[in-house]
Scaffold this active site. Structure first.
Site, PDB file in Angstrom:
ATOM      1  N   ARG A 142       0.845  -1.185   0.000  1.00  0.00           N
ATOM      2  CA  ARG A 142       0.000   0.000   0.000  1.00  0.00           C
ATOM      3  C   ARG A 142       0.890   1.248   0.000  1.00  0.00           C
ATOM      4  O   ARG A 142       2.009   1.220   0.502  1.00  0.00           O
ATOM      5  CB  ARG A 142      -0.917   0.021   1.221  1.00  0.00           C
ATOM      6  CG  ARG A 142      -1.836  -1.190   1.332  1.00  0.00           C
ATOM      7  CD  ARG A 142      -2.624  -1.173   2.630  1.00  0.00           C
ATOM      8  NE  ARG A 142      -3.480  -2.345   2.761  1.00  0.00           N
ATOM      9  CZ  ARG A 142      -3.115  -3.483   3.331  1.00  0.00           C
ATOM     10  NH1 ARG A 142      -1.899  -3.618   3.846  1.00  0.00           N
ATOM     11  NH2 ARG A 142      -3.966  -4.505   3.408  1.00  0.00           N
ATOM     12  N   HIS A 267      -3.574  -9.217   2.791  1.00  0.00           N
ATOM     13  CA  HIS A 267      -5.013  -9.400   2.997  1.00  0.00           C
ATOM     14  C   HIS A 267      -5.248 -10.419   4.111  1.00  0.00           C
ATOM     15  O   HIS A 267      -4.649 -11.497   4.104  1.00  0.00           O
ATOM     16  CB  HIS A 267      -5.678  -9.918   1.721  1.00  0.00           C
ATOM     17  CG  HIS A 267      -5.787  -8.881   0.639  1.00  0.00           C
ATOM     18  ND1 HIS A 267      -5.968  -9.204  -0.688  1.00  0.00           N
ATOM     19  CD2 HIS A 267      -5.742  -7.529   0.688  1.00  0.00           C
ATOM     20  CE1 HIS A 267      -6.031  -8.094  -1.402  1.00  0.00           C
ATOM     21  NE2 HIS A 267      -5.896  -7.074  -0.593  1.00  0.00           N
TER      22      HIS A 267
END
Length: 300
Positions: A142, A267
């Site tokens: 990210r 995730h």
């Protein structure tokens, strides 16, 4: 602010390491609910299922996106779960509240050729930008994880990089050769130029002007937009998150398994990673055309 909301926000910071962005979103959602309840002469801690249902109906009528509706419901559920667990309420009125249905949208991503053109152009113009894009495309991290990378993450061994993600969870992600070479060049040649003479910094991408000491997400975002324009790609199609989507989509297209991609992306649930299987139809079609025993038989 309502004292129960304040206590709830303090708890999720302490126990879950919630980010400032998450806290701000929860605060906004719960204060919106509080305003609705006040208008209906109800107290936050006394709200029942019927009034909460009316509130969710008003949210839907307000035209908010299904994703925002779902986030608002999630905040409300978490809040009333907190009230119940703390003994402030004897029940949780959100147990039977219905969640708005959300259709899964396909992730936006760049082609491999477009990614290569951006990387090649960055090589000519900006070593820092080139390094950041190589890391981003090699790891799928990210943008918040990228800009806040400490120098120690790559000093000893840049074949793997330690990424600190949401909730301060850490994961190890391998880097490819182009990313390793870019890091070596940046650390040995470019990084010192971004610092004042004699200045020290613990960050891989330090900034003299940013309050936190490292390049801001906004500065990186703007640099990426300018780079896209210079190679003829619409800036509306390019963002750090699109690079993350491109990383995952290209891996899946080249036969990477979902579990590995899930770990690299950080995730917690593989169902989140499954959105990248949108590339599978072309891959499966190519697999059949290449390997099926009758694929090379001439058509009559």
């Amino acid at each position: 602010m309502n004292r129960f909301i304040d206590s709830f926000l303090s708890i999720i910071v302490a126990e879950r390491g919630a980010s400032p962005r998450t806290i701000a979103a929860y605060k906004h959602d719960l204060e919106d609910l509080e305003s609705f309840l006040k208008a209906n002469k109800r107290k936050m801690e006394k709200a029942d299922r019927s009034i909460l249902t009316l509130y969710m109906h008003s949210v839907v009528r307000g035209g908010l996106s299904p994703k925002t509706q779902a986030r608002r419901l999630s905040a409300i559920r978490e809040f009333f779960r907190f009230l119940y667990s703390e003994g402030i309420r004897e029940d949780n009125p959100t147990d039977l509240l219905d969640a708005p249905k959300i259709g899964k949208s396909l992730p936006k991503y760049l082609t491999e050729e477009e990614v290569n053109s951006l990387l090649e152009e960055a090589q000519k113009k900006d070593l820092r930008l080139k390094t950041m894009l190589e890391i981003l495309y090699a790891s799928g991290m990210r943008v918040s994880e990228l800009v806040s990378l400490p120098l120690s993450a790559v000093l000893h061994d840049n074949t793997m990089i330690m990424v600190t993600g949401k909730g301060y969870k850490q994961r190890m992600v391998p880097l490819n050769d182009p990313a390793k070479r870019a890091i070596d060049q940046w650390v040995s040649k470019g990084r010192e130029n971004s610092l004042k003479r004699g200045q020290k910094s613990k960050w891989l991408f330090p900034s003299q002007t940013a309050r936190q000491g490292y390049i801001t997400r906004d500065a990186f975002f703007k640099s990426l937009k300018k780079l896209a324009i210079s190679v003829g790609i619409s800036p509306n199609r390019v963002s750090p998150h699109v690079f993350r989507h491109s990383f995952a989509s290209h891996l899946i297209a080249h036969n990477a398994d979902l579990r590995s991609v899930q770990k690299m992306l950080g995730h917690s649930d593989i169902s989140t990673t499954e959105i990248y299987t949108h590339v599978l139809p072309d891959r499966l079609k190519n697999l059949v055309e290449t390997n099926h025993p009758l694929s090379h038989v001439s058509k009559i």
